[in-house]
Design a protein around this motif. Structure first.
Motif, PDB file in Angstrom:
ATOM      1  N   LEU A  25      -7.336  16.589  11.801  1.00  0.00           N
ATOM      2  CA  LEU A  25      -8.321  16.555  10.715  1.00  0.00           C
ATOM      3  C   LEU A  25      -9.366  15.454  10.865  1.00  0.00           C
ATOM      4  O   LEU A  25     -10.345  15.422  10.126  1.00  0.00           O
ATOM      5  N   GLY A  26      -9.139  14.518  11.795  1.00  0.00           N
ATOM      6  CA  GLY A  26     -10.135  13.487  12.046  1.00  0.00           C
ATOM      7  C   GLY A  26     -10.075  12.266  11.154  1.00  0.00           C
ATOM      8  O   GLY A  26     -11.043  11.506  11.071  1.00  0.00           O
ATOM      9  N   PHE A  27      -8.955  12.046  10.481  1.00  0.00           N
ATOM     10  CA  PHE A  27      -8.778  10.829   9.699  1.00  0.00           C
ATOM     11  C   PHE A  27      -8.468   9.668  10.634  1.00  0.00           C
ATOM     12  O   PHE A  27      -8.156   9.874  11.808  1.00  0.00           O
ATOM     13  N   LYS A  28      -8.523   8.467  10.116  1.00  0.00           N
ATOM     14  CA  LYS A  28      -8.100   7.265  10.840  1.00  0.00           C
ATOM     15  C   LYS A  28      -7.030   6.585  10.011  1.00  0.00           C
ATOM     16  O   LYS A  28      -7.030   6.674   8.778  1.00  0.00           O
ATOM     17  N   GLU A  29      -6.134   5.898  10.695  1.00  0.00           N
ATOM     18  CA  GLU A  29      -5.106   5.166   9.955  1.00  0.00           C
ATOM     19  C   GLU A  29      -5.758   4.000   9.235  1.00  0.00           C
ATOM     20  O   GLU A  29      -6.631   3.326   9.778  1.00  0.00           O
ATOM     21  N   PHE A  30      -5.348   3.769   8.001  1.00  0.00           N
ATOM     22  CA  PHE A  30      -5.906   2.716   7.173  1.00  0.00           C
ATOM     23  C   PHE A  30      -4.917   1.563   7.086  1.00  0.00           C
ATOM     24  O   PHE A  30      -3.716   1.780   6.965  1.00  0.00           O
ATOM     25  N   GLY A  31      -5.416   0.360   7.116  1.00  0.00           N
ATOM     26  CA  GLY A  31      -4.574  -0.819   6.988  1.00  0.00           C
ATOM     27  C   GLY A  31      -4.275  -1.447   8.334  1.00  0.00           C
ATOM     28  O   GLY A  31      -4.450  -0.845   9.386  1.00  0.00           O
ATOM     29  N   ASN A  32      -3.810  -2.675   8.267  1.00  0.00           N
ATOM     30  CA  ASN A  32      -3.514  -3.440   9.472  1.00  0.00           C
ATOM     31  C   ASN A  32      -2.044  -3.454   9.832  1.00  0.00           C
ATOM     32  O   ASN A  32      -1.672  -3.956  10.880  1.00  0.00           O
ATOM     33  N   GLU A  33      -1.197  -2.938   8.958  1.00  0.00           N
ATOM     34  CA  GLU A  33       0.236  -2.964   9.209  1.00  0.00           C
ATOM     35  C   GLU A  33       0.807  -1.567   9.189  1.00  0.00           C
ATOM     36  O   GLU A  33       0.298  -0.685   8.510  1.00  0.00           O
TER      37      GLU A  33
END
Length: 118
Positions: A25-33
């Motif tokens: 779907l083209g999302f990116k993972e959010f957050g640093n952990e």
């Protein structure tokens, strides 16, 4: 006062959910952990959170998210080009309530409906 909403949906397998949302779907993972049993993804201004529910029976899952877009035709065509599965009764169409919509199911049977005002 209210300014954002980040729906939380169930997932059985974080790796499978991550792969679907990021690689398909083209999302990116959010957050640093990387949180155990929790996943956050983002695309443009949309964020969706997932919590682990290993015992989830997809046939009994009624998780749903309605995502508004400003270019429904391009989004729909991009998903078709990637050969992503559109919900059998959710192909792109104009609804009586003035929205042009389509829908798809993620690996855990969460219903994702995308819509644009016409």
């Amino acid at each position: 006062m209210l300014k954002d909403i980040h729906p939380k949906l169930p997932m059985r397998n974080k790796t499978v959910t991550r792969d679907y949302y990021i690689n398909k779907l083209g999302f990116k993972e959010f957050g640093n952990e990387d949180y155990d049993g929790y996943l956050m993804v983002q695309k443009d201004n949309i964020q969706i959170h997932f919590f682990e529910f290993k015992e989830l029976n997809p046939k009994e899952n009624y998780g749903q998210v309605y995502v508004r877009t400003d270019d429904i035709d391009t989004l729909y065509q991009s998903f078709l080009k990637k050969q992503l599965s559109i919900h059998p009764s959710g192909h792109l169409q104009v609804k009586p309530w003035g929205q042009k919509e389509f829908a798809m199911l993620d690996p855990d049977n969460n219903l994702l409906t995308f819509g644009q005002s016409i």
